[in-house]
Design a protein around this motif. Structure first.
Motif, PDB file in Angstrom:
ATOM      1  N   GLU A  48       0.822  -1.215   0.000  1.00  0.00           N
ATOM      2  CA  GLU A  48       0.000   0.000   0.000  1.00  0.00           C
ATOM      3  C   GLU A  48       0.855   1.263   0.000  1.00  0.00           C
ATOM      4  OE1 GLU A  48      -2.639  -0.720   3.288  1.00  0.00           O
ATOM      5  OE2 GLU A  48      -3.863  -2.104   2.099  1.00  0.00           O
ATOM      6  N   SER A  49       2.036   1.213   0.608  1.00  0.00           N
ATOM      7  CA  SER A  49       2.891   2.397   0.637  1.00  0.00           C
ATOM      8  C   SER A  49       3.887   2.457  -0.527  1.00  0.00           C
ATOM      9  CB  SER A  49       3.624   2.508   1.971  1.00  0.00           C
ATOM     10  OG  SER A  49       4.525   1.455   2.136  1.00  0.00           O
ATOM     11  N   GLU A  50       4.321   1.304  -1.028  1.00  0.00           N
ATOM     12  CA  GLU A  50       5.353   1.283  -2.071  1.00  0.00           C
ATOM     13  C   GLU A  50       4.850   0.824  -3.440  1.00  0.00           C
ATOM     14  OE1 GLU A  50       9.025  -0.625  -0.760  1.00  0.00           O
ATOM     15  OE2 GLU A  50       8.177  -0.576   1.277  1.00  0.00           O
ATOM     16  N   GLY A  51       3.689   0.206  -3.470  1.00  0.00           N
ATOM     17  CA  GLY A  51       3.107  -0.230  -4.738  1.00  0.00           C
ATOM     18  C   GLY A  51       3.871  -1.344  -5.427  1.00  0.00           C
ATOM     19  N   ARG A  52       3.918  -1.220  -6.727  1.00  0.00           N
ATOM     20  CA  ARG A  52       4.503  -2.252  -7.594  1.00  0.00           C
ATOM     21  C   ARG A  52       5.963  -2.563  -7.259  1.00  0.00           C
ATOM     22  NH1 ARG A  52       5.615  -3.497 -13.394  1.00  0.00           N
ATOM     23  NH2 ARG A  52       3.862  -4.847 -13.887  1.00  0.00           N
ATOM     24  N   ALA A  53       6.708  -1.561  -6.835  1.00  0.00           N
ATOM     25  CA  ALA A  53       8.121  -1.781  -6.492  1.00  0.00           C
ATOM     26  C   ALA A  53       8.245  -2.833  -5.392  1.00  0.00           C
ATOM     27  CB  ALA A  53       8.782  -0.474  -6.061  1.00  0.00           C
ATOM     28  N   PHE A  54       7.355  -2.773  -4.409  1.00  0.00           N
ATOM     29  CA  PHE A  54       7.396  -3.779  -3.347  1.00  0.00           C
ATOM     30  C   PHE A  54       7.059  -5.161  -3.891  1.00  0.00           C
ATOM     31  CE2 PHE A  54       5.185  -6.496  -0.347  1.00  0.00           C
ATOM     32  CZ  PHE A  54       6.219  -6.727   0.540  1.00  0.00           C
ATOM     33  N   ILE A  55       6.044  -5.251  -4.729  1.00  0.00           N
ATOM     34  CA  ILE A  55       5.653  -6.552  -5.289  1.00  0.00           C
ATOM     35  C   ILE A  55       6.796  -7.133  -6.112  1.00  0.00           C
ATOM     36  CG2 ILE A  55       4.041  -7.756  -6.812  1.00  0.00           C
ATOM     37  CD1 ILE A  55       2.873  -6.947  -4.057  1.00  0.00           C
ATOM     38  N   ASN A  56       7.484  -6.301  -6.874  1.00  0.00           N
ATOM     39  CA  ASN A  56       8.654  -6.787  -7.624  1.00  0.00           C
ATOM     40  C   ASN A  56       9.703  -7.363  -6.686  1.00  0.00           C
ATOM     41  OD1 ASN A  56       8.039  -6.351 -10.393  1.00  0.00           O
ATOM     42  ND2 ASN A  56       8.443  -4.167 -10.149  1.00  0.00           N
ATOM     43  N   ARG A  57       9.984  -6.679  -5.583  1.00  0.00           N
ATOM     44  CA  ARG A  57      10.979  -7.178  -4.625  1.00  0.00           C
ATOM     45  C   ARG A  57      10.514  -8.463  -3.951  1.00  0.00           C
ATOM     46  NH1 ARG A  57      10.976  -1.894  -3.075  1.00  0.00           N
ATOM     47  NH2 ARG A  57      10.136  -2.382  -1.005  1.00  0.00           N
ATOM     48  N   LEU A  58       9.235  -8.510  -3.579  1.00  0.00           N
ATOM     49  CA  LEU A  58       8.711  -9.716  -2.942  1.00  0.00           C
ATOM     50  C   LEU A  58       8.758 -10.902  -3.909  1.00  0.00           C
ATOM     51  CD1 LEU A  58       7.395 -11.159  -0.558  1.00  0.00           C
ATOM     52  CD2 LEU A  58       5.173 -10.288  -1.364  1.00  0.00           C
ATOM     53  N   ALA A  59       8.358 -10.693  -5.150  1.00  0.00           N
ATOM     54  CA  ALA A  59       8.392 -11.771  -6.145  1.00  0.00           C
ATOM     55  C   ALA A  59       9.823 -12.272  -6.356  1.00  0.00           C
ATOM     56  CB  ALA A  59       7.788 -11.298  -7.464  1.00  0.00           C
ATOM     57  N   THR A  60      10.773 -11.356  -6.377  1.00  0.00           N
ATOM     58  CA  THR A  60      12.180 -11.756  -6.516  1.00  0.00           C
ATOM     59  C   THR A  60      12.635 -12.558  -5.303  1.00  0.00           C
ATOM     60  OG1 THR A  60      12.683  -9.868  -7.927  1.00  0.00           O
ATOM     61  CG2 THR A  60      14.546 -10.888  -6.783  1.00  0.00           C
ATOM     62  N   ALA A  61      12.229 -12.135  -4.114  1.00  0.00           N
ATOM     63  CA  ALA A  61      12.591 -12.868  -2.895  1.00  0.00           C
ATOM     64  C   ALA A  61      12.001 -14.271  -2.908  1.00  0.00           C
ATOM     65  CB  ALA A  61      12.128 -12.104  -1.658  1.00  0.00           C
TER      66      ALA A  61
END
Length: 98
Positions: A48-61
């Motif tokens: 909610e605070s970082e948007g797509r950038a967070f999802i990209n990092r989570l998917a990479t993790a």
């Protein structure tokens, strides 16, 4: 269930009844598979605070952890089998309407 966002050949972010799910296309050597997890409260807040950038990092993790291995911190969160048919149909319908 509905598609909220996606990264081609990488991941789909889906929503159902207010819950967010991340379906990651994992690839390790010659083996590819999808791994789906429900975002927990902390992950949802970060999204909610970082948007797509967070999802990209989570998917990479998720991908880098080898989530089908018991040593992965994501292993116990695997919902792929539970939602497989529903996710496939949702994505097919979303692609057909896009």
């Amino acid at each position: 269930m509905r598609v909220i966002d996606h990264a081609p050949h990488g991941w789909f972010l889906l929503e159902e009844d207010g819950a967010l799910f991340l379906d990651v296309n994992c690839s390790h050597s010659f083996v590819s598979y999808n791994f789906m997890l429900r975002l927990d409260a902390q992950e949802r807040s970060a999204y909610e605070s970082e948007g797509r950038a967070f999802i990209n990092r989570l998917a990479t993790a998720v991908q880098d952890s080898g989530p089908n291995s018991r040593s992965s911190r994501f292993y116990e969160r695997n919902l792929s089998g539970t939602y497989s048919d529903e996710v496939t149909k949702t994505i097919e319908d979303w692609r057909a309407s896009s």
